[in-house]
Design a protein around this motif. Structure first.
Motif, PDB file in Angstrom:
ATOM      1  N   LEU A 113       0.852  -1.145   0.466  1.00  0.00           N
ATOM      2  CA  LEU A 113       0.427  -0.165  -0.019  1.00  0.00           C
ATOM      3  C   LEU A 113       0.796   1.157   0.541  1.00  0.00           C
ATOM      4  O   LEU A 113       1.776   1.477   1.058  1.00  0.00           O
ATOM      5  CB  LEU A 113      -0.915   0.033   1.036  1.00  0.00           C
ATOM      6  N   THR A 114       0.416   1.899  -0.908  1.00  0.00           N
ATOM      7  CA  THR A 114       1.392   3.262  -0.725  1.00  0.00           C
ATOM      8  C   THR A 114       0.298   4.390   0.145  1.00  0.00           C
ATOM      9  O   THR A 114      -0.779   4.501  -0.220  1.00  0.00           O
ATOM     10  CB  THR A 114       1.702   4.114  -2.075  1.00  0.00           C
ATOM     11  N   LEU A 115       0.797   4.817   1.208  1.00  0.00           N
ATOM     12  CA  LEU A 115      -0.063   5.627   2.069  1.00  0.00           C
ATOM     13  C   LEU A 115       0.731   7.121   1.310  1.00  0.00           C
ATOM     14  O   LEU A 115       1.631   7.683   2.292  1.00  0.00           O
ATOM     15  CB  LEU A 115       0.057   5.212   3.801  1.00  0.00           C
ATOM     16  N   THR A 116      -0.193   7.358   1.185  1.00  0.00           N
ATOM     17  CA  THR A 116       0.305   9.019   0.640  1.00  0.00           C
ATOM     18  C   THR A 116      -0.171  10.775   2.215  1.00  0.00           C
ATOM     19  O   THR A 116      -1.362   9.979   2.565  1.00  0.00           O
ATOM     20  CB  THR A 116      -0.199   9.577  -0.160  1.00  0.00           C
ATOM     21  N   LEU A 117       0.314  11.085   2.824  1.00  0.00           N
ATOM     22  CA  LEU A 117       0.027  12.106   3.693  1.00  0.00           C
ATOM     23  C   LEU A 117       0.640  13.487   3.061  1.00  0.00           C
ATOM     24  O   LEU A 117       1.010  13.865   2.355  1.00  0.00           O
ATOM     25  CB  LEU A 117       1.163  12.145   5.237  1.00  0.00           C
ATOM     26  N   ALA A 118      -1.062  13.843   2.522  1.00  0.00           N
ATOM     27  CA  ALA A 118      -0.874  15.811   2.474  1.00  0.00           C
ATOM     28  C   ALA A 118      -0.453  16.692   3.950  1.00  0.00           C
ATOM     29  O   ALA A 118      -1.242  16.828   4.242  1.00  0.00           O
ATOM     30  CB  ALA A 118      -2.150  16.058   1.675  1.00  0.00           C
ATOM     31  N   LEU A 119       0.408  16.507   3.336  1.00  0.00           N
ATOM     32  CA  LEU A 119       0.938  18.209   5.189  1.00  0.00           C
ATOM     33  C   LEU A 119       1.247  19.331   4.387  1.00  0.00           C
ATOM     34  O   LEU A 119       2.033  19.434   3.451  1.00  0.00           O
ATOM     35  CB  LEU A 119       2.696  17.667   5.379  1.00  0.00           C
ATOM     36  N   SER A 120       0.919  20.326   4.582  1.00  0.00           N
ATOM     37  CA  SER A 120       0.973  21.344   4.635  1.00  0.00           C
ATOM     38  C   SER A 120       0.510  22.082   2.545  1.00  0.00           C
ATOM     39  O   SER A 120       0.924  21.828   1.984  1.00  0.00           O
ATOM     40  CB  SER A 120       2.089  23.029   5.039  1.00  0.00           C
ATOM     41  N   TYR A 121      -0.608  21.018   2.776  1.00  0.00           N
ATOM     42  CA  TYR A 121      -0.667  20.737   1.215  1.00  0.00           C
ATOM     43  C   TYR A 121      -2.199  21.844   0.631  1.00  0.00           C
ATOM     44  O   TYR A 121      -2.694  21.892   1.868  1.00  0.00           O
ATOM     45  CB  TYR A 121      -1.232  19.569   0.822  1.00  0.00           C
ATOM     46  N   GLY A 122      -2.012  21.875  -0.770  1.00  0.00           N
ATOM     47  CA  GLY A 122      -3.201  22.856  -1.404  1.00  0.00           C
ATOM     48  C   GLY A 122      -3.054  22.755  -2.649  1.00  0.00           C
ATOM     49  O   GLY A 122      -2.390  22.423  -3.143  1.00  0.00           O
ATOM     50  N   GLY A 123      -4.486  22.113  -3.196  1.00  0.00           N
ATOM     51  CA  GLY A 123      -4.350  21.709  -4.803  1.00  0.00           C
ATOM     52  C   GLY A 123      -4.291  23.088  -5.491  1.00  0.00           C
ATOM     53  O   GLY A 123      -3.986  22.531  -6.656  1.00  0.00           O
ATOM     54  N   ARG A 124      -4.611  23.713  -5.505  1.00  0.00           N
ATOM     55  CA  ARG A 124      -4.430  25.289  -6.170  1.00  0.00           C
ATOM     56  C   ARG A 124      -3.169  25.438  -6.086  1.00  0.00           C
ATOM     57  O   ARG A 124      -2.404  25.989  -7.057  1.00  0.00           O
ATOM     58  CB  ARG A 124      -4.880  26.855  -5.284  1.00  0.00           C
ATOM     59  N   ALA A 125      -2.410  25.622  -5.174  1.00  0.00           N
ATOM     60  CA  ALA A 125      -1.043  25.461  -4.605  1.00  0.00           C
ATOM     61  C   ALA A 125       0.154  24.842  -5.648  1.00  0.00           C
ATOM     62  O   ALA A 125       1.064  24.869  -5.769  1.00  0.00           O
ATOM     63  CB  ALA A 125       0.127  25.816  -3.616  1.00  0.00           C
ATOM     64  N   GLU A 126      -0.775  23.648  -5.698  1.00  0.00           N
ATOM     65  CA  GLU A 126       0.252  22.409  -6.100  1.00  0.00           C
ATOM     66  C   GLU A 126      -0.013  22.692  -7.883  1.00  0.00           C
ATOM     67  O   GLU A 126       1.298  22.492  -8.854  1.00  0.00           O
ATOM     68  CB  GLU A 126       0.008  21.067  -5.738  1.00  0.00           C
ATOM     69  N   ILE A 127      -1.434  23.281  -7.939  1.00  0.00           N
ATOM     70  CA  ILE A 127      -1.648  23.708  -9.696  1.00  0.00           C
ATOM     71  C   ILE A 127      -0.345  25.134 -10.062  1.00  0.00           C
ATOM     72  O   ILE A 127       0.247  24.543 -10.994  1.00  0.00           O
ATOM     73  CB  ILE A 127      -2.005  23.623  -9.667  1.00  0.00           C
ATOM     74  N   VAL A 128      -0.683  26.017  -8.734  1.00  0.00           N
ATOM     75  CA  VAL A 128       0.727  26.761  -9.970  1.00  0.00           C
ATOM     76  C   VAL A 128       2.022  26.396  -9.469  1.00  0.00           C
ATOM     77  O   VAL A 128       2.853  26.876 -10.205  1.00  0.00           O
ATOM     78  CB  VAL A 128       0.217  27.840  -8.481  1.00  0.00           C
ATOM     79  N   GLN A 129       2.457  25.476  -8.665  1.00  0.00           N
ATOM     80  CA  GLN A 129       3.759  25.104  -8.467  1.00  0.00           C
ATOM     81  C   GLN A 129       4.503  24.290  -9.329  1.00  0.00           C
ATOM     82  O   GLN A 129       5.249  24.381 -10.288  1.00  0.00           O
ATOM     83  CB  GLN A 129       3.921  24.633  -7.761  1.00  0.00           C
ATOM     84  N   ALA A 130       3.613  23.375 -10.082  1.00  0.00           N
ATOM     85  CA  ALA A 130       3.422  22.797 -12.034  1.00  0.00           C
ATOM     86  C   ALA A 130       3.482  23.748 -12.814  1.00  0.00           C
ATOM     87  O   ALA A 130       4.257  23.488 -13.763  1.00  0.00           O
ATOM     88  CB  ALA A 130       2.234  22.044 -11.916  1.00  0.00           C
ATOM     89  N   ALA A 131       2.810  24.855 -12.598  1.00  0.00           N
ATOM     90  CA  ALA A 131       2.354  25.261 -13.693  1.00  0.00           C
ATOM     91  C   ALA A 131       3.864  26.812 -14.310  1.00  0.00           C
ATOM     92  O   ALA A 131       4.114  27.012 -15.085  1.00  0.00           O
ATOM     93  CB  ALA A 131       0.913  26.361 -13.593  1.00  0.00           C
TER      94      ALA A 131
END
Length: 224
Positions: A113-131
């Motif tokens: 099992l891959t257990l992923t913890l989203a810590l200090s995470y925000g979906g919008r910020a992740e998209i901005v970072q990728a862009a």
């Protein structure tokens, strides 16, 4: 994983008691996921907005996370669980960052099992970072602007090596995504449950899986 505070307040307990009970729910759901053959489980453990909470609550949360990483990681490792972190873990204090690094390193090659913890995470910020990463590559000439598409943006996300979620579960009666895996959840099935997270256990997990199994997923197409 919502409702820890409300669970504690309903019992006239400090909020940290709700977080402790919620951590037990995490362990129960990990075991249930393994038994059901779930390969990827991602938990929204600490959002980027959670930094707005009181200094005491943030400190309690991070101390609790350090405790479980230190005392439960060997159990996860024995279960074949790989721990991954997405978000901005660098925002946390040094001792917690070190525990996270150690846990990821220890479990790196586990495959149950891959257990992923989203810590200090925000979906919008992740998209901005990728862009931003793609824009920098285009300016540097590493990619052409015309090559920027859904696939290249997906590959620039922190979850690029993971499948998109099939199912997103939100507890405590809230009916929103709250900035969680916004890009990745485009075609996920959404299930909202009234139960507070500390009361969410294997029975509730299996109920969500059963409801998911009853859905007809068409991804924009017509039914077969």
């Amino acid at each position: 994983m919502d409702g820890n505070g409300r669970w504690a307040r309903a019992r006239r307990l400090p909020v940290i008691a709700g977080h402790r009970k919620g951590a037990e729910s995490v362990q129960e759901c990990v075991r249930a996921a393994i038994r059901q053959g779930v390969r990827y489980l991602t938990l929204y453990a600490f959002s980027s907005e959670n930094w707005r909470r009181s200094t005491k609550e943030v400190g309690d949360l991070t101390s609790l996370l350090r405790f479980y990483l230190r005392h439960k990681i060997n159990e996860l490792h024995a279960q074949g669980v790989r721990l991954r972190i997405i978000g901005e873990p660098e925002r946390f204090e040094g001792p917690l960052r070190e525990e996270l690094r150690r846990a990821e390193s220890l479990t790196l090659h586990n495959t149950t099992l891959t257990l992923t913890l989203a810590l200090s995470y925000g979906g919008r910020a992740e998209i901005v970072q990728a862009a931003r990463r793609l824009a920098e590559d285009a300016v540097a000439g590493r990619i052409a602007v015309d090559d920027i598409n859904e696939s290249t943006l997906h590959n620039a996300l922190q979850t690029a090596d993971m499948p998109d979620p099939d199912l997103v579960i939100r507890t405590s009666g809230e009916s929103r995504l709250s900035n969680f895996l916004l890009w990745q959840s485009a075609y996920a099935e959404l299930i909202f449950m009234d139960v507070l997270w500390p009361d969410f256990g294997e029975a509730e997990f299996l109920e969500a899986l059963s409801r998911f199994a009853g859905r007809q997923r068409r991804f924009g197409g017509r039914p077969a």
